[in-house]
Design a protein around this motif. Sequence first.
Motif, PDB file in Angstrom:
ATOM      1  N   LEU A  39       0.815  -1.218   0.000  1.00 42.08           N
ATOM      2  CA  LEU A  39       0.000   0.000   0.000  1.00 42.08           C
ATOM      3  C   LEU A  39       0.848   1.266   0.000  1.00 42.08           C
ATOM      4  CD1 LEU A  39      -2.830  -1.055   2.472  1.00 42.08           C
ATOM      5  CD2 LEU A  39      -2.803  -1.175  -0.031  1.00 42.08           C
ATOM      6  N   ALA A  40       2.067   1.183   0.515  1.00 46.29           N
ATOM      7  CA  ALA A  40       2.947   2.351   0.586  1.00 46.29           C
ATOM      8  C   ALA A  40       3.839   2.504  -0.642  1.00 46.29           C
ATOM      9  CB  ALA A  40       3.812   2.264   1.845  1.00 46.29           C
ATOM     10  N   ALA A  41       3.720   1.610  -1.594  1.00 48.37           N
ATOM     11  CA  ALA A  41       4.610   1.645  -2.770  1.00 48.37           C
ATOM     12  C   ALA A  41       4.531   2.989  -3.487  1.00 48.37           C
ATOM     13  CB  ALA A  41       4.248   0.518  -3.735  1.00 48.37           C
ATOM     14  N   THR A  42       5.708   3.532  -3.788  1.00 49.53           N
ATOM     15  CA  THR A  42       5.778   4.783  -4.543  1.00 49.53           C
ATOM     16  C   THR A  42       6.389   4.569  -5.921  1.00 49.53           C
ATOM     17  OG1 THR A  42       7.903   5.301  -3.534  1.00 49.53           O
ATOM     18  CG2 THR A  42       5.922   6.205  -2.466  1.00 49.53           C
ATOM     19  N   ALA A  43       6.827   3.333  -6.175  1.00 52.45           N
ATOM     20  CA  ALA A  43       7.385   2.973  -7.479  1.00 52.45           C
ATOM     21  C   ALA A  43       6.887   1.577  -7.840  1.00 52.45           C
ATOM     22  CB  ALA A  43       8.914   2.980  -7.432  1.00 52.45           C
ATOM     23  N   SER A  44       6.834   1.296  -9.113  1.00 52.68           N
ATOM     24  CA  SER A  44       6.404  -0.025  -9.568  1.00 52.68           C
ATOM     25  C   SER A  44       7.354  -1.080  -9.021  1.00 52.68           C
ATOM     26  CB  SER A  44       6.394  -0.081 -11.091  1.00 52.68           C
ATOM     27  OG  SER A  44       5.472   0.862 -11.609  1.00 52.68           O
ATOM     28  N   ALA A  45       6.796  -2.177  -8.528  1.00 52.59           N
ATOM     29  CA  ALA A  45       7.621  -3.224  -7.925  1.00 52.59           C
ATOM     30  C   ALA A  45       6.804  -4.500  -7.779  1.00 52.59           C
ATOM     31  CB  ALA A  45       8.134  -2.780  -6.553  1.00 52.59           C
ATOM     32  N   ARG A  46       7.514  -5.572  -7.497  1.00 54.69           N
ATOM     33  CA  ARG A  46       6.895  -6.870  -7.199  1.00 54.69           C
ATOM     34  C   ARG A  46       7.059  -7.112  -5.700  1.00 54.69           C
ATOM     35  NH1 ARG A  46       7.595 -11.859 -11.015  1.00 54.69           N
ATOM     36  NH2 ARG A  46       5.843 -10.732 -11.888  1.00 54.69           N
ATOM     37  N   PHE A  47       5.971  -7.563  -5.079  1.00 48.30           N
ATOM     38  CA  PHE A  47       5.962  -7.818  -3.644  1.00 48.30           C
ATOM     39  C   PHE A  47       5.544  -9.254  -3.373  1.00 48.30           C
ATOM     40  CE2 PHE A  47       5.234  -3.326  -4.143  1.00 48.30           C
ATOM     41  CZ  PHE A  47       5.994  -2.748  -3.137  1.00 48.30           C
ATOM     42  N   GLU A  48       5.989  -9.770  -2.254  1.00 42.86           N
ATOM     43  CA  GLU A  48       5.502 -11.054  -1.762  1.00 42.86           C
ATOM     44  C   GLU A  48       4.482 -10.772  -0.676  1.00 42.86           C
ATOM     45  OE1 GLU A  48       8.712 -13.608  -0.631  1.00 42.86           O
ATOM     46  OE2 GLU A  48       9.591 -13.550  -2.639  1.00 42.86           O
ATOM     47  N   LEU A  49       3.457 -11.608  -0.625  1.00 40.74           N
ATOM     48  CA  LEU A  49       2.379 -11.429   0.337  1.00 40.74           C
ATOM     49  C   LEU A  49       1.958 -12.796   0.842  1.00 40.74           C
ATOM     50  CD1 LEU A  49       0.244  -9.479   1.646  1.00 40.74           C
ATOM     51  CD2 LEU A  49      -1.197  -9.988  -0.341  1.00 40.74           C
ATOM     52  N   SER A  50       1.762 -12.891   2.141  1.00 37.49           N
ATOM     53  CA  SER A  50       1.290 -14.133   2.760  1.00 37.49           C
ATOM     54  C   SER A  50      -0.169 -13.983   3.136  1.00 37.49           C
ATOM     55  CB  SER A  50       2.093 -14.442   4.025  1.00 37.49           C
ATOM     56  OG  SER A  50       3.457 -14.532   3.735  1.00 37.49           O
ATOM     57  N   GLY A  51      -0.873 -15.092   3.094  1.00 36.68           N
ATOM     58  CA  GLY A  51      -2.263 -15.107   3.524  1.00 36.68           C
ATOM     59  C   GLY A  51      -2.569 -16.407   4.223  1.00 36.68           C
ATOM     60  N   VAL A  59       2.313 -13.450  -5.118  1.00 41.47           N
ATOM     61  CA  VAL A  59       3.163 -12.412  -5.679  1.00 41.47           C
ATOM     62  C   VAL A  59       2.213 -11.318  -6.168  1.00 41.47           C
ATOM     63  CG1 VAL A  59       3.317 -13.452  -7.979  1.00 41.47           C
ATOM     64  CG2 VAL A  59       5.071 -11.876  -7.214  1.00 41.47           C
ATOM     65  N   CYS A  60       2.579 -10.084  -5.849  1.00 45.62           N
ATOM     66  CA  CYS A  60       1.726  -8.944  -6.185  1.00 45.62           C
ATOM     67  C   CYS A  60       2.563  -7.927  -6.945  1.00 45.62           C
ATOM     68  CB  CYS A  60       1.167  -8.328  -4.905  1.00 45.62           C
ATOM     69  SG  CYS A  60       0.132  -6.884  -5.181  1.00 45.62           S
ATOM     70  N   ASP A  61       2.144  -7.615  -8.148  1.00 42.39           N
ATOM     71  CA  ASP A  61       2.825  -6.602  -8.946  1.00 42.39           C
ATOM     72  C   ASP A  61       2.061  -5.295  -8.844  1.00 42.39           C
ATOM     73  OD1 ASP A  61       4.797  -8.353  -9.832  1.00 42.39           O
ATOM     74  OD2 ASP A  61       3.617  -8.976 -11.565  1.00 42.39           O
ATOM     75  N   VAL A  62       2.783  -4.257  -8.453  1.00 44.10           N
ATOM     76  CA  VAL A  62       2.216  -2.916  -8.333  1.00 44.10           C
ATOM     77  C   VAL A  62       2.812  -2.059  -9.444  1.00 44.10           C
ATOM     78  CG1 VAL A  62       2.123  -0.859  -6.874  1.00 44.10           C
ATOM     79  CG2 VAL A  62       1.871  -3.127  -5.856  1.00 44.10           C
ATOM     80  N   THR A  63       1.947  -1.344 -10.131  1.00 42.79           N
ATOM     81  CA  THR A  63       2.387  -0.439 -11.185  1.00 42.79           C
ATOM     82  C   THR A  63       1.948   0.971 -10.807  1.00 42.79           C
ATOM     83  OG1 THR A  63       2.169  -2.187 -12.836  1.00 42.79           O
ATOM     84  CG2 THR A  63       2.265   0.083 -13.656  1.00 42.79           C
ATOM     85  N   ILE A  64       2.918   1.834 -10.590  1.00 44.02           N
ATOM     86  CA  ILE A  64       2.632   3.215 -10.242  1.00 44.02           C
ATOM     87  C   ILE A  64       2.707   4.054 -11.522  1.00 44.02           C
ATOM     88  CG2 ILE A  64       3.336   5.216  -8.853  1.00 44.02           C
ATOM     89  CD1 ILE A  64       2.321   2.798  -7.189  1.00 44.02           C
ATOM     90  N   VAL A  65       1.598   4.689 -11.832  1.00 43.19           N
ATOM     91  CA  VAL A  65       1.496   5.533 -13.027  1.00 43.19           C
ATOM     92  C   VAL A  65       1.123   6.924 -12.555  1.00 43.19           C
ATOM     93  CG1 VAL A  65       0.280   5.867 -15.211  1.00 43.19           C
ATOM     94  CG2 VAL A  65       0.725   3.563 -14.385  1.00 43.19           C
TER      95      VAL A  65
END
Length: 175
Positions: free
Chosen positions: A132-144, A164-170
């Motif tokens: 949620l705090a990402a300020t640049a595009s990146a790949r994150f790992e997430l557990s559930g 795996v969660c890919d975030v794209t900041i535009v």
Amino acid sequence: MTTRTLAGFAAVYPELNPDAVDYEYLRSISQQMVPFGRHVGTLVCEISPGHAVVEIPAVDEVGNHMGTVHAGALFTAADIAGAAAFVGAAAQRLHAVERLVLRGGTVSYRKPAQGRIRAIATVDQGELADILAATASARFELSGKAILLDDSEVMVAKFTFDYVCDVTIVEPEAK
């Protein structure tokens, strides 16, 4: 005011207002998202910022030859609940999520699953905070995780998931 382009994961929720999240809207759209979930008969009952609940109704079609709920139906409900938990938790920034993919998981079947089963899922809040705090595009790992309960509140299965969660900041388009 800025306009957000909904792409990837968020495009499924075109009416999502990140400033006033309607969790019932997220639930109703999520109910229709996974064709296999509809085939199995899962019901997305609740999505909130903290968790999601998916139900497997007590019907013969989800059973196995031993008179219990089939492991595939249990996995399907847990999987959908995990993704729905992410949607609820990330709703305000869903526009930046390009994809959420289940990479792996484990399951522990605890008791025979009979009757109506509820899958209650959550995602790791610390890992989610990074997304949620990402300020640049990146790949994150997430557990559930998801626990599955029968009508007597007995835990019949416990799942852990790795996503795996890919975030794209535009940059937003100015009006």
